[in-house]
Each structure stands twice: as structure tokens, then as C-alpha cells.
Design a protein around this motif. Structure first.
Motif, PDB file in Angstrom:
ATOM      1  N   ASP A  43      40.131  23.869  32.485  1.00 41.91           N
ATOM      2  CA  ASP A  43      39.790  24.342  33.820  1.00 41.91           C
ATOM      3  C   ASP A  43      40.511  25.649  34.136  1.00 41.91           C
ATOM      4  O   ASP A  43      39.954  26.546  34.777  1.00 41.91           O
ATOM      5  CB  ASP A  43      40.146  23.290  34.868  1.00 41.91           C
ATOM      6  N   GLN A  44      41.760  25.777  33.689  1.00 40.53           N
ATOM      7  CA  GLN A  44      42.518  27.009  33.917  1.00 40.53           C
ATOM      8  C   GLN A  44      41.851  28.191  33.216  1.00 40.53           C
ATOM      9  O   GLN A  44      41.754  29.284  33.774  1.00 40.53           O
ATOM     10  CB  GLN A  44      43.943  26.843  33.417  1.00 40.53           C
ATOM     11  N   THR A  47      38.678  29.124  35.074  1.00 41.51           N
ATOM     12  CA  THR A  47      39.028  29.810  36.314  1.00 41.51           C
ATOM     13  C   THR A  47      39.435  31.254  36.044  1.00 41.51           C
ATOM     14  O   THR A  47      39.059  32.171  36.779  1.00 41.51           O
ATOM     15  CB  THR A  47      40.179  29.072  37.028  1.00 41.51           C
ATOM     16  N   ARG A  50      36.289  33.298  35.236  1.00 43.47           N
ATOM     17  CA  ARG A  50      35.466  33.483  36.431  1.00 43.47           C
ATOM     18  C   ARG A  50      36.134  34.430  37.423  1.00 43.47           C
ATOM     19  O   ARG A  50      35.475  35.005  38.292  1.00 43.47           O
ATOM     20  CB  ARG A  50      35.193  32.140  37.091  1.00 43.47           C
ATOM     21  N   GLY A 172      43.658  34.317  37.606  1.00 43.90           N
ATOM     22  CA  GLY A 172      43.924  32.932  37.264  1.00 43.90           C
ATOM     23  C   GLY A 172      45.229  32.715  36.525  1.00 43.90           C
ATOM     24  O   GLY A 172      45.515  31.602  36.080  1.00 43.90           O
TER      25      GLY A 172
END
Length: 218
Positions: A43-44, A47, A50, A172
Motif C-alpha cells: 500500500d505504501q 501511495t 499515485r 508518500g
């Protein structure tokens, strides 16, 4: 020069990753059950990717034989990317979000194919839910995250491994430092990034290119 050009043709799909057009990544539940820690690292990484709106960076591309070439990478969300190789290479790769275009000025040729048909399809195609293809690999370093991306239903797309390093000033808190692409013919290509600049001015004109075929028809 002939050997260098042939090398590019063999690994162009891998190079064009740049996987950076991965700004289309969307968090999802991985296809294979992962531990909470692995899911968190994935997920990191998603992120971080993105979080990139525009970016410019220098790169060094290395093929499996150790041949290298340098260039400049330009990225703009969503899905626009440009690999401007050094002048001696006479090559250019441009992605417009729908297709990848390889321009070979050495022989006045242009090749264009849908992103979904390239080894980078799992990363570049904005219509696909990419995060579910990602798997975190152990690195032994808490400041380095390695994510392997593959679409098992399409082995012809190849495998890409993205390497992130923790950096507070990067989107991020992670910076994509390099990636390794392995296509369906086991052709290995590495792209190492440096001097990453985020949020820099990038316009649509940065993704235009001159068609060498017009000149050859004269």
C-alpha cells in the motif's frame, strides 16, 4: 551502433515501464494472501506512485549483456511518459496513456502497440486494477521495499520488480530508484533513476515527437 539498436528493439517494452505510468495504480486486495506487514508495504508503494503528478529524472538503462545507455525520463499523470535517450542512440519511447510508441530515427521507423500488449501492460494500462498483481519481496533492509508485479493470466507480459527507497521528501515518503523488467523471452533490462524532480512543469507538448517516416518519403 547496430548492436545497440537491436538491443533496444529486444527490450523496448521493458524499458518503457517506466512503469512509472503506474500512477494509475489502485489499492486492492492482493490475489495471494499476504501478511499485514506485506500488505502495508505494498500500500505504501502504491501511495507513493499515485502521489506523483509530474516527474523528471535521469536514467541509465542496462541490458542483460551489460550494455548501457543514458537518457532523461519525463512523466505526467495519467499515463504519459517519455524516455529521451542520449543523442547517439537515435531512439525515443513515448507513452500517451493508451499506447507506447518507439521511434527509431536510425532507420526511420515507428512502432506502436497498445499498452495492454506490452510487457508493461500490468503497470501502464489505467483500466486494470494493478495492485492485485503486486507481491512484496524481502530485502533485509527496512528502508528498501521491493515489489514484484506480474499477471499470471498473461505470462507474455513479463515480470517487473520495482525497488523503492525511503525518502522523506519523495511523494508518500518512498522514491522509486530502479526497476528490473524480465520479458517473456527472459530478456532482462534494468532502469536506474537518479536526480528525481517532482512537481516540475510538464506540458502535453513534452510527449510529442517528430515522425521520421515523413522525411524518408521525400
Amino acid at each position: 551502433m547496430k548492436n545497440l539498436t537491436q538491443t533496444f528493439r529486444n527490450c523496448v517494452g521493458a524499458a518503457a515501464l517506466a512503469a512509472l505510468s503506474v500512477p494509475a495504480l489502485v489499492p486492492a486486495v492482493p490475489a495471494i494472501a499476504a501478511s499485514p506487514a506485506e500488505t502495508g508495504r505494498l500500500d505504501q508503494a502504491v501511495t507513493a506512485l499515485r502521489g506523483i503528478s509530474t516527474m523528471k529524472a535521469d536514467f541509465i538503462q542496462t541490458d542483460r549483456k551489460g550494455q548501457t545507455v543514458r537518457g532523461t525520463l519525463t512523466l505526467k499523470r495519467p499515463g504519459r511518459i517519455r524516455f529521451q535517450y542520449e543523442k547517439s542512440a537515435q531512439m525515443l519511447i513515448v507513452g500517451d496513456g493508451k499506447a507506447l510508441t518507439l521511434v527509431d530515427y536510425a532507420v526511420d521507423q515507428v512502432q506502436r502497440w497498445p499498452i495492454s500488449d506490452s510487457p508493461l501492460g500490468a503497470l501502464l494500462d489505467p483500466r486494470r486494477d494493478v495492485a492485485k498483481f503486486g507481491k512484496v519481496l524481502p530485502t533485509g533492509n527496512p528502508d528498501v521495499i521491493s515489489v514484484e508485479v506480474r499477471d499470471k493470466s498473461h505470462p507474455e507480459y513479463g515480470v517487473i520488480t520495482l525497488i523503492f527507497t525511503r525518502k522523506a521528501s519523495a511523494p508518500g515518503g518512498l522514491e522509486l530508484t530502479y526497476w528490473v523488467a524480465l520479458d517473456s523471452q527472459n530478456q532482462r533490462t534494468t532502469i536506474a533513476l537518479s536526480n528525481q524532480r517532482y512537481g516540475v512543469p510538464v506540458t502535453d507538448s513534452d510527449f510529442r515527437w517528430t515522425d521520421p517516416r515523413r522525411k524518408s518519403r521525400r
